[in-house]
Design a protein around this motif. Sequence first.
Motif, PDB file in Angstrom:
ATOM      1  N   VAL A 110       0.863  -1.184   0.000  1.00  0.00           N
ATOM      2  CA  VAL A 110       0.000   0.000   0.000  1.00  0.00           C
ATOM      3  C   VAL A 110       0.900   1.235   0.000  1.00  0.00           C
ATOM      4  O   VAL A 110       1.805   1.344   0.818  1.00  0.00           O
ATOM      5  CB  VAL A 110      -0.959   0.039   1.217  1.00  0.00           C
ATOM      6  CG1 VAL A 110      -2.046  -1.014   1.090  1.00  0.00           C
ATOM      7  CG2 VAL A 110      -0.241  -0.136   2.534  1.00  0.00           C
TER       8      VAL A 110
ATOM      9  N   TYR B 101      -0.830  11.138   2.585  1.00  0.00           N
ATOM     10  CA  TYR B 101      -1.558  11.867   3.624  1.00  0.00           C
ATOM     11  C   TYR B 101      -1.436  13.353   3.308  1.00  0.00           C
ATOM     12  O   TYR B 101      -0.447  13.988   3.678  1.00  0.00           O
ATOM     13  CB  TYR B 101      -0.946  11.592   5.002  1.00  0.00           C
ATOM     14  CG  TYR B 101      -0.957  10.129   5.452  1.00  0.00           C
ATOM     15  CD1 TYR B 101       0.082   9.261   5.094  1.00  0.00           C
ATOM     16  CD2 TYR B 101      -1.972   9.625   6.252  1.00  0.00           C
ATOM     17  CE1 TYR B 101       0.087   7.932   5.522  1.00  0.00           C
ATOM     18  CE2 TYR B 101      -1.969   8.296   6.683  1.00  0.00           C
ATOM     19  CZ  TYR B 101      -0.937   7.466   6.306  1.00  0.00           C
ATOM     20  OH  TYR B 101      -0.934   6.148   6.732  1.00  0.00           O
TER      21      TYR B 101
ATOM     22  N   LEU C  41      -4.845   7.659   9.779  1.00  0.00           N
ATOM     23  CA  LEU C  41      -5.148   6.226   9.697  1.00  0.00           C
ATOM     24  C   LEU C  41      -5.579   5.807  11.098  1.00  0.00           C
ATOM     25  O   LEU C  41      -4.848   6.045  12.064  1.00  0.00           O
ATOM     26  CB  LEU C  41      -3.879   5.470   9.247  1.00  0.00           C
ATOM     27  CG  LEU C  41      -3.865   3.956   9.156  1.00  0.00           C
ATOM     28  CD1 LEU C  41      -4.937   3.428   8.216  1.00  0.00           C
ATOM     29  CD2 LEU C  41      -2.505   3.462   8.661  1.00  0.00           C
TER      30      LEU C  41
ATOM     31  N   HIS D 233      -5.140   0.376  14.405  1.00  0.00           N
ATOM     32  CA  HIS D 233      -5.380  -0.990  13.911  1.00  0.00           C
ATOM     33  C   HIS D 233      -4.121  -1.822  14.156  1.00  0.00           C
ATOM     34  O   HIS D 233      -3.061  -1.269  14.421  1.00  0.00           O
ATOM     35  CB  HIS D 233      -5.668  -0.971  12.402  1.00  0.00           C
ATOM     36  CG  HIS D 233      -4.464  -0.546  11.603  1.00  0.00           C
ATOM     37  ND1 HIS D 233      -4.056   0.769  11.524  1.00  0.00           N
ATOM     38  CD2 HIS D 233      -3.534  -1.258  10.916  1.00  0.00           C
ATOM     39  CE1 HIS D 233      -2.951   0.847  10.813  1.00  0.00           C
ATOM     40  NE2 HIS D 233      -2.595  -0.369  10.437  1.00  0.00           N
TER      41      HIS D 233
ATOM     42  N   ASP E 101      -1.876  -4.935  12.016  1.00  0.00           N
ATOM     43  CA  ASP E 101      -1.818  -5.488  10.662  1.00  0.00           C
ATOM     44  C   ASP E 101      -2.133  -6.980  10.719  1.00  0.00           C
ATOM     45  O   ASP E 101      -1.670  -7.677  11.618  1.00  0.00           O
ATOM     46  CB  ASP E 101      -0.424  -5.262  10.056  1.00  0.00           C
ATOM     47  CG  ASP E 101      -0.106  -3.777   9.883  1.00  0.00           C
ATOM     48  OD1 ASP E 101      -1.038  -2.955   9.945  1.00  0.00           O
ATOM     49  OD2 ASP E 101       1.075  -3.443   9.681  1.00  0.00           O
TER      50      ASP E 101
ATOM     51  N   LEU F  74       7.710  -1.235   6.534  1.00  0.00           N
ATOM     52  CA  LEU F  74       7.182   0.095   6.210  1.00  0.00           C
ATOM     53  C   LEU F  74       8.313   1.090   5.931  1.00  0.00           C
ATOM     54  O   LEU F  74       9.259   1.201   6.705  1.00  0.00           O
ATOM     55  CB  LEU F  74       6.352   0.611   7.390  1.00  0.00           C
ATOM     56  CG  LEU F  74       5.818   2.045   7.192  1.00  0.00           C
ATOM     57  CD1 LEU F  74       4.491   2.036   6.454  1.00  0.00           C
ATOM     58  CD2 LEU F  74       5.670   2.772   8.516  1.00  0.00           C
TER      59      LEU F  74
ATOM     60  N   LEU G 219       3.294   8.635  12.548  1.00  0.00           N
ATOM     61  CA  LEU G 219       2.981   7.252  12.924  1.00  0.00           C
ATOM     62  C   LEU G 219       3.220   7.078  14.424  1.00  0.00           C
ATOM     63  O   LEU G 219       4.243   7.528  14.941  1.00  0.00           O
ATOM     64  CB  LEU G 219       3.880   6.294  12.128  1.00  0.00           C
ATOM     65  CG  LEU G 219       3.833   4.810  12.511  1.00  0.00           C
ATOM     66  CD1 LEU G 219       2.446   4.194  12.286  1.00  0.00           C
ATOM     67  CD2 LEU G 219       4.877   4.020  11.707  1.00  0.00           C
TER      68      LEU G 219
ATOM     69  N   PHE H 201       3.049  -5.837   3.170  1.00  0.00           N
ATOM     70  CA  PHE H 201       2.577  -6.831   4.132  1.00  0.00           C
ATOM     71  C   PHE H 201       3.040  -8.211   3.670  1.00  0.00           C
ATOM     72  O   PHE H 201       2.783  -8.582   2.525  1.00  0.00           O
ATOM     73  CB  PHE H 201       1.042  -6.813   4.224  1.00  0.00           C
ATOM     74  CG  PHE H 201       0.490  -5.445   4.536  1.00  0.00           C
ATOM     75  CD1 PHE H 201       0.729  -4.856   5.777  1.00  0.00           C
ATOM     76  CD2 PHE H 201      -0.238  -4.733   3.591  1.00  0.00           C
ATOM     77  CE1 PHE H 201       0.238  -3.592   6.076  1.00  0.00           C
ATOM     78  CE2 PHE H 201      -0.735  -3.460   3.883  1.00  0.00           C
ATOM     79  CZ  PHE H 201      -0.496  -2.893   5.123  1.00  0.00           C
TER      80      PHE H 201
HETATM   81  C1  OGA Z   1      -0.604   0.378   7.339  1.00  0.00           C
HETATM   82  C2  OGA Z   1       0.087   1.326   8.238  1.00  0.00           C
HETATM   83  C3  OGA Z   1       1.447   3.285   8.545  1.00  0.00           C
HETATM   84  C4  OGA Z   1       1.932   4.499   7.806  1.00  0.00           C
HETATM   85  O1  OGA Z   1      -0.681   0.653   6.126  1.00  0.00           O
HETATM   86  O2  OGA Z   1      -1.082  -0.669   7.821  1.00  0.00           O
HETATM   87  O3  OGA Z   1       0.064   1.106   9.419  1.00  0.00           O
HETATM   88  O4  OGA Z   1       2.827   5.130   8.326  1.00  0.00           O
HETATM   89  N1  OGA Z   1       0.705   2.391   7.721  1.00  0.00           N
HETATM   90  O5  OGA Z   1       1.406   4.803   6.743  1.00  0.00           O
END
Ligand code: OGA
Length: 367
Positions: free
Chosen positions: A221, A225, A237, A240, A242, A249, A257, A313
């Motif tokens: 992903v 932002y 976000l 949550h 994962d 990341l 974050l 992921f």
């Molecule tokens: C995610 C996530 C964190 C970020 O995509 O699951 O936690 O910094 N992203 O974008």
Amino acid sequence: MAANRTLIGEQGYDRAEEVKQFDESKLGVKGLVDSGLSSIPRIFIHPPEILQQFQPTTRPNAQPIPTIDLSDLHSDRRSSIVDQVSGACRNFGFFQITNHGIPSVVLDRTIAAVKAFHEQPTEVKARFYRREMIGHGVTYLSNVDLYTSKAASWRDTLQVRLGPLLEAADDVPKICRDEIVEWDREIRRLGEELLGLVSEGLGLRAEKLKEMTCLGGRAMVGHYYPPCPQPDLTVGLTSHSDPGVLTVLLQDHIGGLQVKHDGAWVDVKPVPGALVINVGDLLQIISNEEYKSVDHRVLANPHHEPRVSMAVFLNPSNREGVFGPLPEFISPEKPALYKEFKFSEFLLRFFKKELNGKSLVNYYKLQ
Ligand code: OGA
Ligand code: NI
């Protein structure tokens, strides 16, 4: 009228209709910002109880999550690195890595490519705008849980299914194709090393998680932002954990974050050249809670520049395989904490729910 009242619902306006209009416009949050708004549309406003959770528990000077230097991984430093990884997975569920072998030009190029995708004209991006992943390796959308969440978040996302093989590389938007193909190549190499470290940290053979196909089902992903005119009213976000085994990341220099640790939110400060690694729900289950997946979230971006991040992921590619706590972690003193399930069923459950908390692990939990 009763019908009208149901339509208008708790929020005092027809939220479902406004959500649908936003989705059908395919503008994304970036498109809204470009239209020059100075306040956020009400579908993005989070209820006060959620916003409050975002404020008081943040401890800016809390102990930072560990940063682990991976240099000389295949030397006599290895056992110390394994110990550090294992300690971080047990105590934080999160850590950063440096000297991981991916050159910083590649990191910069990857962030720049995701940014470039999101900064194209709406008409160009709209061709990829869709909610169903089935049959599509690539989707661009705003808020994966737009229709199930109580409030929308200030973020747009490009999703690409990478593994086992990036078969549909031609479907990846041209503007970021070469960079995504390159990133996946790097992640396959680094991912194998990380799964090795994690396996050894659990006392398993280095190959164990790879043999369970945990490198096979990679998905990425690329989040964008945009600057938010009212960052105190929404989030980037929602909190949550994962679902998969491990997440790699890459974040830019903006920050935002946060990870939950000892009941407080701790900033994951951008470290130049570093990558952030975190434990997912499936690893928590496989290890019978030796390692814990941890809640994390991203604040709405209060800066003038956008924030860009890219998460990969690591999931099993063996979707019909049965997963549950491994026998190595079950004993009379510590019985299995979870029931077994097929990974395909687990994923289905993930996509049906709102991105909120750890409801997946709770679902499979035995008493
Ligand atoms: C995610 C996530 C964190 C970020 O995509 O699951 O936690 O910094 N992203 O974008
Ligand atoms: Ni996450």
